[in-house]
Design an enzyme around this catalytic site. Structure first.
Site, PDB file in Angstrom:
ATOM      1  N   ARG A  73      -0.686 -20.527  74.595  1.00 29.39           N
ATOM      2  CA  ARG A  73      -0.996 -21.935  74.878  1.00 29.39           C
ATOM      3  C   ARG A  73      -2.338 -22.391  74.308  1.00 29.39           C
ATOM      4  O   ARG A  73      -2.610 -23.590  74.239  1.00 29.39           O
ATOM      5  CB  ARG A  73      -0.876 -22.192  76.385  1.00 29.39           C
ATOM      6  CG  ARG A  73       0.580 -22.295  76.810  1.00 29.39           C
ATOM      7  CD  ARG A  73       0.753 -22.288  78.301  1.00 29.39           C
ATOM      8  NE  ARG A  73       0.981 -20.950  78.813  1.00 29.39           N
ATOM      9  CZ  ARG A  73       0.740 -20.582  80.058  1.00 29.39           C
ATOM     10  NH1 ARG A  73       0.253 -21.436  80.914  1.00 29.39           N
ATOM     11  NH2 ARG A  73       0.993 -19.340  80.453  1.00 29.39           N
ATOM     12  N   GLU A 110      -2.197  -6.970  85.515  1.00 24.74           N
ATOM     13  CA  GLU A 110      -2.002  -6.602  86.916  1.00 24.74           C
ATOM     14  C   GLU A 110      -1.173  -5.310  87.014  1.00 24.74           C
ATOM     15  O   GLU A 110      -1.485  -4.417  87.786  1.00 24.74           O
ATOM     16  CB  GLU A 110      -1.293  -7.756  87.623  1.00 24.74           C
ATOM     17  CG  GLU A 110      -1.554  -7.774  89.107  1.00 24.74           C
ATOM     18  CD  GLU A 110      -0.995  -9.033  89.734  1.00 24.74           C
ATOM     19  OE1 GLU A 110      -0.588  -9.955  89.005  1.00 24.74           O
ATOM     20  OE2 GLU A 110      -0.968  -9.062  90.975  1.00 24.74           O
TER      21      GLU A 110
HETATM   22  O1  LIG Z   1      -7.265 -14.750  82.663  1.00 27.78           O
HETATM   23  P1  LIG Z   1      -5.995 -13.951  82.629  1.00 27.78           P
HETATM   24  O2  LIG Z   1      -5.717 -13.289  83.958  1.00 27.78           O
HETATM   25  O3  LIG Z   1      -5.937 -12.998  81.498  1.00 27.78           O
HETATM   26  O4  LIG Z   1      -4.776 -14.979  82.469  1.00 27.78           O
HETATM   27  C1  LIG Z   1      -4.836 -16.097  81.605  1.00 27.78           C
HETATM   28  C2  LIG Z   1      -3.806 -15.993  80.529  1.00 27.78           C
HETATM   29  O5  LIG Z   1      -2.486 -16.005  81.126  1.00 27.78           O
HETATM   30  C3  LIG Z   1      -1.707 -17.034  80.513  1.00 27.78           C
HETATM   31  O6  LIG Z   1      -1.033 -16.571  79.391  1.00 27.78           O
HETATM   32  P2  LIG Z   1       0.237 -15.622  79.479  1.00 27.78           P
HETATM   33  O7  LIG Z   1      -0.235 -14.180  79.443  1.00 27.78           O
HETATM   34  O8  LIG Z   1       1.066 -16.042  80.644  1.00 27.78           O
HETATM   35  O9  LIG Z   1       0.950 -15.852  78.102  1.00 27.78           O
HETATM   36  P3  LIG Z   1       1.588 -17.147  77.396  1.00 27.78           P
HETATM   37  O10 LIG Z   1       0.444 -18.078  77.044  1.00 27.78           O
HETATM   38  O11 LIG Z   1       2.207 -16.537  76.187  1.00 27.78           O
HETATM   39  O12 LIG Z   1       2.570 -17.779  78.329  1.00 27.78           O
HETATM   40  C4  LIG Z   1      -2.726 -18.068  80.093  1.00 27.78           C
HETATM   41  O13 LIG Z   1      -2.227 -18.924  79.080  1.00 27.78           O
HETATM   42  C5  LIG Z   1      -3.875 -17.213  79.616  1.00 27.78           C
HETATM   43  O14 LIG Z   1      -3.728 -16.822  78.254  1.00 27.78           O
HETATM   44  N1  LIG Z   2      -1.781 -19.526  87.909  1.00 24.90           N
HETATM   45  C1  LIG Z   2      -1.508 -19.613  86.612  1.00 24.90           C
HETATM   46  N2  LIG Z   2      -0.960 -20.728  86.096  1.00 24.90           N
HETATM   47  C2  LIG Z   2      -0.679 -20.809  84.756  1.00 24.90           C
HETATM   48  N3  LIG Z   2      -0.922 -19.809  83.889  1.00 24.90           N
HETATM   49  C3  LIG Z   2      -1.463 -18.671  84.365  1.00 24.90           C
HETATM   50  N4  LIG Z   2      -1.838 -17.530  83.763  1.00 24.90           N
HETATM   51  C4  LIG Z   2      -2.339 -16.687  84.695  1.00 24.90           C
HETATM   52  N5  LIG Z   2      -2.325 -17.263  85.905  1.00 24.90           N
HETATM   53  C5  LIG Z   2      -1.779 -18.512  85.739  1.00 24.90           C
END
Ligand SMILES: O=P(O)(O)OC[C@H]1O[C@H](OP(=O)(O)OP(=O)(O)O)[C@H](O)[C@@H]1O
Ligand SMILES: Nc1ncnc2[nH]cnc12
Length: 185
Positions: A73, A110
């Site tokens: 994202r 996690e």
């Molecule tokens: O601070 P953290 O605990 O590391 O979490 C934050 C990350 O989690 C989400 O991505 P996700 O891993 O869900 O991947 P995506 O963007 O491909 O959906 C979000 O867009 C961040 O990149």
């Molecule tokens: N609570 C949350 N909402 C959206 N993206 C996430 N990535 C990790 N935690 C999240």
């Protein structure tokens, strides 16, 4: 844009705030998922996001060489900000998605481990870069990105996110690097 008034900025922030939805128990029980998709459907809200980031960057950083977005994202907002600032955009991707020579950093999730990569020739030594993503939770993903940039001997100026989940203390994990967030929950 660069010099909007405080009221203008507050109005923009309110608009962005209205365009973030919360979904309980997604993707699993106990997680309150912050969904930024409505921002992308509203051109005024998307412009407001980029305006607010641009305002911060122009105020805080004299020189920026590169914006680096986090998979996936971060790719939605990073290129728009890079274009606004007149600098290039680089992708940090989850392992196995980038062709050619890459450098990678593993980090803890996690449950289990993940790995992020950047193309070896994408970031040059000494470049001043900004990292961008939609959301900061535990900070695991962003700190792996910081490590990648450091491996390339470039300098992280700031980490930019739309949403910061304060109770997860991701900001602490990133010190001494700064985090600039538009919305805090
Ligand atoms: O601070 P953290 O605990 O590391 O979490 C934050 C990350 O989690 C989400 O991505 P996700 O891993 O869900 O991947 P995506 O963007 O491909 O959906 C979000 O867009 C961040 O990149
Ligand atoms: N609570 C949350 N909402 C959206 N993206 C996430 N990535 C990790 N935690 C999240």
């Amino acid at each position: 844009m660069a010099t909007s008034t405080t009221t203008e900025s507050e109005n923009k922030l309110q608009l962005v705030h209205r365009r973030v939805r919360a979904f309980p128990d997604f993707p699993k029980t106990g997680v309150l998922f912050r969904d930024i998709c409505p921002i992308l459907k509203d051109p005024a809200a998307l412009t407001a996001v980029i305006d607010l980031f641009e305002e911060h960057v122009r105020k805080k950083h004299e020189q920026v060489d590169l914006i680096i977005g986090l998979d996936a994202r971060g790719f939605l907002f990073g290129p728009l900000l890079a274009q606004r600032l007149g600098v290039g955009f680089v992708l940090i991707r989850k392992k196995g998605k980038l062709p050619g020579a890459t450098v990678s950093v593993a980090y803890d999730l996690e449950y289990g481990k993940a790995e992020v990569e950047v193309q070896e020739d994408a970031v040059a030594e000494g470049q001043k870069v900004l990292l961008i993503d939609d959301l900061l939770a535990t900070g695991g993903t962003m700190s792996a990105a910081v490590e990648l940039v450091k491996k390339q001997q470039a300098q992280v100026l700031d980490c930019l996110v739309l949403v910061e989940l304060k109770e997860l203390n991701g900001r602490d994990k990133l010190k001494p690097h700064g985090v600039f967030s538009l919305l805090q929950y």
